[in-house]
Design an enzyme around this catalytic site. Structure first.
Site, PDB file in Angstrom:
ATOM      1  CG  LEU A 207     -31.519   5.658 -25.800  1.00  7.44           C
ATOM      2  CD1 LEU A 207     -31.428   4.162 -26.027  1.00  7.44           C
ATOM      3  CD2 LEU A 207     -32.955   6.127 -25.950  1.00  7.44           C
ATOM      4  CG  HIS A 208     -30.119  11.303 -20.877  1.00  5.05           C
ATOM      5  ND1 HIS A 208     -30.344  11.791 -22.136  1.00  5.05           N
ATOM      6  CD2 HIS A 208     -30.598  12.239 -20.027  1.00  5.05           C
ATOM      7  CE1 HIS A 208     -30.920  12.963 -22.056  1.00  5.05           C
ATOM      8  NE2 HIS A 208     -31.105  13.266 -20.790  1.00  5.05           N
ATOM      9  NE  ARG A 209     -35.625  13.077 -21.512  1.00  5.07           N
ATOM     10  CZ  ARG A 209     -35.068  14.193 -21.081  1.00  5.07           C
ATOM     11  NH1 ARG A 209     -34.922  14.413 -19.806  1.00  5.07           N
ATOM     12  NH2 ARG A 209     -34.671  15.124 -21.913  1.00  5.07           N
ATOM     13  NE  ARG A 242     -30.377  10.129 -15.182  1.00  3.79           N
ATOM     14  CZ  ARG A 242     -30.929  10.103 -13.966  1.00  3.79           C
ATOM     15  NH1 ARG A 242     -31.374   8.981 -13.465  1.00  3.79           N
ATOM     16  NH2 ARG A 242     -31.052  11.203 -13.262  1.00  3.79           N
TER      17      ARG A 242
END
Ligand code: UD1
Length: 368
Positions: A207-209, A242
């Site tokens: 998950l990085h959005r 991120r």
């Protein structure tokens, strides 16, 4: 006739597996001279160098070293640096891939100098302009001279936007070429065993959005949901930089680190990551590439997003869009074995690089 100088633009992690098969296909062509340009958008060893090694790519010929920044800063730095390179090098063709900031920045710099640009993975649309990648896709496709699409929805989106059909060519999904090229080596990695897992006995999470990890409340709920899901099945979660930064800043890392069944890892090299994916029960992700790789591998994929620019992974493949309230129910249907069936989209066959190479050769009327 001289050789055609082709710049292969690589920038961020999801680009490397798209550039590699094309580099390998072109390097032995007598009419082609490949130049790998790395913009430096991703720069950590585990986000970049390890991918070059795994994908058997040589060091980049040209490194722009732009690093991180706001969107405008990053885009502007790539444009300024790549404009200089283009002026010196005058490539016959600039190949950009995917949808990252560097894809759009190099396209803008190159077309303004009158260079030919080809976009590999053209035509994908989420129709969600709050996503930075959607802006990058729209700009790149509006400007590029050759548009290579991975699936029929890509062709249709471009036609709907008024792109002349003779610019569009469906070539299939180039990431599958990387997967097939490295399949035996991916299997040899045995990453899942080394970490102490059994096949099909864990979920793989990425998950990085910005929409999932940039807001403190959202990230906090996300972490709670992950802990809850991990009570049903162990979760392996290689954490994107991120996401790592936000987990630390918003003090959320603790809840995941304390959970017995959540295994946090640093970002993994390609072969190790793919080994974990090959043997996973399911993936929970917001990545574009993983939606496609799971469809190809027939592994259930839960995508934590409101939309996807890769709809064939839903209409034909193993992908489902979920949110934080519905994800548990979907996971239970996977565990109970009643998840939907799927088929592999047309031209996702490991032979895309050959079609791209043939397309370049015929566009430039190259002999040999
Ligand atoms: C970028 C792409 C996204 C892609 C993703 C895959 C854009 C707009 N986004 O998002 O489409 O899915 O890559 O990874 O181009 N960082 C590091 N080390 C690195 C790279 C980044 O620490 O090697 C940090 C940066 O400092 C930054 C954050 O990670 O704070 C985000 O990096 P950035 O390149 O802005 O975007 P991604 O979220 O990686």
């Amino acid at each position: 006739m001289g050789r055609l100088k082709i710049h292969l633009i690589s920038a961020a992690r999801p680009n490397f597996m798209k550039i590699a098969p094309l580099y390998h296909a072109l390097k032995n062509e007598p009419w082609a001279e490949t130049v790998i340009v790395h913009t430096g958008q991703h720069y950590d060893i585990n986000m970049s160098d390890s991918f070059f090694a795994d994908l058997e790519l040589p060091n980049p010929d040209i490194h722009l070293g732009v690093g991180s920044g706001t969107h405008a800063e990053q885009t502007a730095r790539v444009m300024m640096a790549y404009e200089k390179v283009c002026l010196e090098e005058r490539p016959g063709l600039v190949v950009v891939v995917g949808d990252v900031n560097s894809t759009m920045a190099c396209t803008l710099a190159a077309v303004k100098l009158g260079q030919k640009v080809a976009h590999l993975e053209a035509g994908l649309r989420s129709f969600d302009r709050t996503m930075p990648e959607e802006i990058n896709r729209l700009v790149t496709d509006a400007l590029a001279d050759i548009l290579w699409t991975p699936s029929i929805d890509g062709d249709q989106n471009l036609i709907n936007e008024g792109v002349p059909p003779d610019k569009i060519q469906r070539v299939g999904n180039i990431m599958i070429d990387s997967l097939e090229m490295l399949r035996p080596k991916i299997n040899e990695e045995n990453t899942f065993k080394k970490l102490g897992f059994q096949p099909q006995n864990y979920g793989l999470v990425t998950l990085h959005r910005p929409s999932n990890v940039d807001l403190p409340e959202k990230l906090s709920t996300l972490c709670q949901v992950l802990v809850e899901l991990s009570e049903l099945t162990p979760l392996i979660f290689p954490v994107h930089p991120r996401t790592r930064k936000n987990l630390d800043t918003f003090r959320q890392a603790d809840i995941l680190e304390k959970a017995k069944n959540v295994y946090l890892l640093d970002p993994l090299p390609y072969k190790q990551f793919m080994n974990l994916l090959f043997y996973s029960k399911f993936a929970l992700t917001d990545s574009g590439g993983i939606q496609e790789e799971t469809t190809y591998l027939d592994i259930p994929c839960l995508t934590l997003r409101e939309n996807t620019e890769r709809p064939v992974t839903i209409t034909q493949g193993t992908n489902r869009l979920v949110d934080l309230t519905s994800v548990k129910e979907h996971l239970l249907s996977i565990i109970n074995g009643d998840f939907k069936t799927s088929r592999i989209p047309e031209l996702w066959d490991g032979k895309t690089a050959g079609r791209v190479s043939a397309s370049i050769k015929s566009y430039f009327d190259m002999q040999g």
